[in-house]
Design a protein around this motif. Structure first.
Motif, PDB file in Angstrom:
ATOM      1  N   PRO A   1       4.905   0.438   9.311  1.00 52.93           N
ATOM      2  CA  PRO A   1       4.360   0.925  10.588  1.00 52.93           C
ATOM      3  C   PRO A   1       5.404   0.949  11.706  1.00 52.93           C
ATOM      4  CG  PRO A   1       3.753  -1.358  10.267  1.00 52.93           C
ATOM      5  CD  PRO A   1       4.475  -0.938   9.023  1.00 52.93           C
TER       6      PRO A   1
ATOM      7  N   ARG B   1      -3.791  -4.059   6.726  1.00 53.28           N
ATOM      8  CA  ARG B   1      -2.727  -3.960   5.712  1.00 53.28           C
ATOM      9  C   ARG B   1      -2.152  -5.360   5.448  1.00 53.28           C
ATOM     10  NH1 ARG B   1       1.441   0.645   7.380  1.00 53.28           N
ATOM     11  NH2 ARG B   1       2.017   0.392   5.179  1.00 53.28           N
TER      12      ARG B   1
ATOM     13  N   GLY C   1      -0.076  -1.182  13.744  1.00 58.82           N
ATOM     14  CA  GLY C   1      -0.097  -0.445  12.481  1.00 58.82           C
ATOM     15  C   GLY C   1      -0.256  -1.331  11.256  1.00 58.82           C
TER      16      GLY C   1
ATOM     17  N   ASP D   1       0.858  -1.187   0.000  1.00 54.66           N
ATOM     18  CA  ASP D   1       0.000   0.000   0.000  1.00 54.66           C
ATOM     19  C   ASP D   1       0.895   1.239   0.000  1.00 54.66           C
ATOM     20  OD1 ASP D   1       0.670   0.607   2.805  1.00 54.66           O
ATOM     21  OD2 ASP D   1      -0.533  -1.165   3.263  1.00 54.66           O
ATOM     22  N   PRO D   2       0.337   2.430  -0.202  1.00 58.55           N
ATOM     23  CA  PRO D   2       1.185   3.619  -0.341  1.00 58.55           C
ATOM     24  C   PRO D   2       1.806   4.124   0.966  1.00 58.55           C
ATOM     25  CG  PRO D   2      -1.144   4.204  -0.518  1.00 58.55           C
ATOM     26  CD  PRO D   2      -1.081   2.713  -0.475  1.00 58.55           C
ATOM     27  N   ASN D   3       1.367   3.616   2.105  1.00 53.21           N
ATOM     28  CA  ASN D   3       1.859   4.111   3.390  1.00 53.21           C
ATOM     29  C   ASN D   3       3.229   3.517   3.727  1.00 53.21           C
ATOM     30  OD1 ASN D   3      -0.584   5.538   3.858  1.00 53.21           O
ATOM     31  ND2 ASN D   3      -1.554   3.608   4.462  1.00 53.21           N
ATOM     32  N   PRO D   4       4.016   4.230   4.540  1.00 55.48           N
ATOM     33  CA  PRO D   4       5.294   3.678   4.979  1.00 55.48           C
ATOM     34  C   PRO D   4       5.097   2.501   5.926  1.00 55.48           C
ATOM     35  CG  PRO D   4       4.859   5.761   6.094  1.00 55.48           C
ATOM     36  CD  PRO D   4       3.787   5.591   5.070  1.00 55.48           C
TER      37      PRO D   4
ATOM     38  N   GLN E   1       9.987   3.675   3.620  1.00 57.24           N
ATOM     39  CA  GLN E   1       9.191   3.296   2.454  1.00 57.24           C
ATOM     40  C   GLN E   1       9.459   1.826   2.100  1.00 57.24           C
ATOM     41  OE1 GLN E   1       6.848   5.303   1.074  1.00 57.24           O
ATOM     42  NE2 GLN E   1       7.407   6.696   2.751  1.00 57.24           N
TER      43      GLN E   1
END
Length: 341
Positions: free
Chosen positions: A242, A251, A247, A237-240, A280
């Motif tokens: 956790p 996901r 977190g 996914d686009p998020n860094p 990332q």
């Protein structure tokens, strides 16, 4: 442990189907644990070729099946299963499996079989087109285990229901034939991290040999370039990454890659999360690709070496079958006496 083990002591039995190429999920979920278990008690590892013809994928393709049997055998050995220490053979070479399966077909009840969720999943909407063999698959699996009076079975979550049925069949046989301690109640062994490795394309689906997309899995035969490419292209996914395990909720793709990294590097999930927190995925994936290549390419190289001499693989399987038959033959003889054959 290289001697033929008794059918009455602690004994491990497990097997895999020779259908399609084995992948990272098979290695982390099963093979790696099989290798460790060799140190703990006698082990019998089977290539379950009789199960392979229960579905259309393995039916009426004799040459492909023979090649797949050798490939799976090579994967077992390349991953570290030692044929001198563990018994390694193919199911169809020991007739006692089929003989005991018939007796168990007569012990098991239709109601028990109807509750097996895996048959429903594999037969789909057209149950009437499925083979009878697919329906009775669990009774053959029970025979595979109990013909050696195995006490422990390393299983994935998807096979736990079949093992529970095995225990029910063992108990009913013992009761029906007034032999209370004849068959043991085999215990499941569910071991290690990442026992469920998910697809690289969809974190909600298990990594599978039958998935149409080769990019969904890392095959044990993949070379370094293929392994690295599949990991770099794995869905995220686009998020860094956790800061903690919470977190990862919602996901699944991120969690799957972290699980794979932890399992391949023999580290805890928490330590991987701490190291990469807030980063990332591009850098994380590069590091994961390095770990995967280092761990898996020697297995692929060893498999290629073994498959270059198919006659030697056949000899290993024949020798293993003779050892397996030494345990199975007295058990099936006792079963026949109990039944009245």
């Amino acid at each position: 442990m290289s001697d033929t083990p008794s059918a009455h002591k602690n004994l491990i039995f497990s097997g895999m189907q020779p259908t399609n190429t084995l992948h990272l999920g098979n290695y982390l979920g099963a093979l790696r644990n099989w290798v460790k278990l060799q140190e703990q008690m006698p082990c019998i590892y089977c290539v379950v070729d009789m199960h392979a013809i229960t579905a259309d994928a393995g039916y009426a393709k004799p040459k492909e099946l023979q090649a797949a049997i050798r490939e799976v055998t090579a994967a077992y050995i390349a991953a570290g299963v030692d044929p001198a220490r563990s018994i390694l053979f193919k199911q169809s070479d020991v007739a006692a499996h089929a003989e005991l399966a018939w007796v168990f077909n007569c012990v098991a009840r239709l109601g028990w079989m109807d509750r097996m969720t895996q048959f429903k999943e594999k037969s789909g909407k057209h149950k009437e087109r499925a083979s009878v063999g697919l329906y009775t698959y669990p009774t053959l699996m029970a025979a595979d285990i109990l013909v050696y009076k195995a006490t422990h079975v390393p299983v994935g979550e998807d096979q736990k229901q079949h093992l529970e049925l095995t225990r029910d069949i063992a108990q009913k046989f013992n009761n029906d034939y007034s032999a209370p301690d004849f068959f043991p109640q085999p215990e499941p062994l569910i071991l290690g991290t990442a026992t469920r490795v998910m697809s690289l394309r969809d974190g909600a689906k298990k990594m599978s040999k039958s998935d149409e997309s080769d990019m969904s899995r890392i095959n044990l035969t993949d070379d370094a370039d293929a392994i690295a490419a599949k990991i770099r292209k794995a869905r995220t996914d686009p998020n860094p990454l956790p800061d903690d395990e919470k977190g990862l909720e919602g996901r699944p793709e991120a969690e799957n890659l972290i699980n794979i990294y932890a399992a391949l590097s023999d580290e805890s999930k928490a330590s991987i999360i701490t190291r990469y927190a807030g980063q990332q995925f591009s850098g994380f994936k590069n590091d994961l690709a390095e770990v995967a290549v280092a761990k898996l390419t020697p297995i692929a190289a060893k498999m290629r070496e073994l498959l270059a001499d198919p006659a030697e693989i056949d000899r290993i399987l024949e020798k293993g079958a003779a050892r397996a038959d030494e345990i199975a033959a007295p058990v099936i003889k006792e079963v026949k006496a109990l039944v009245g054959f």
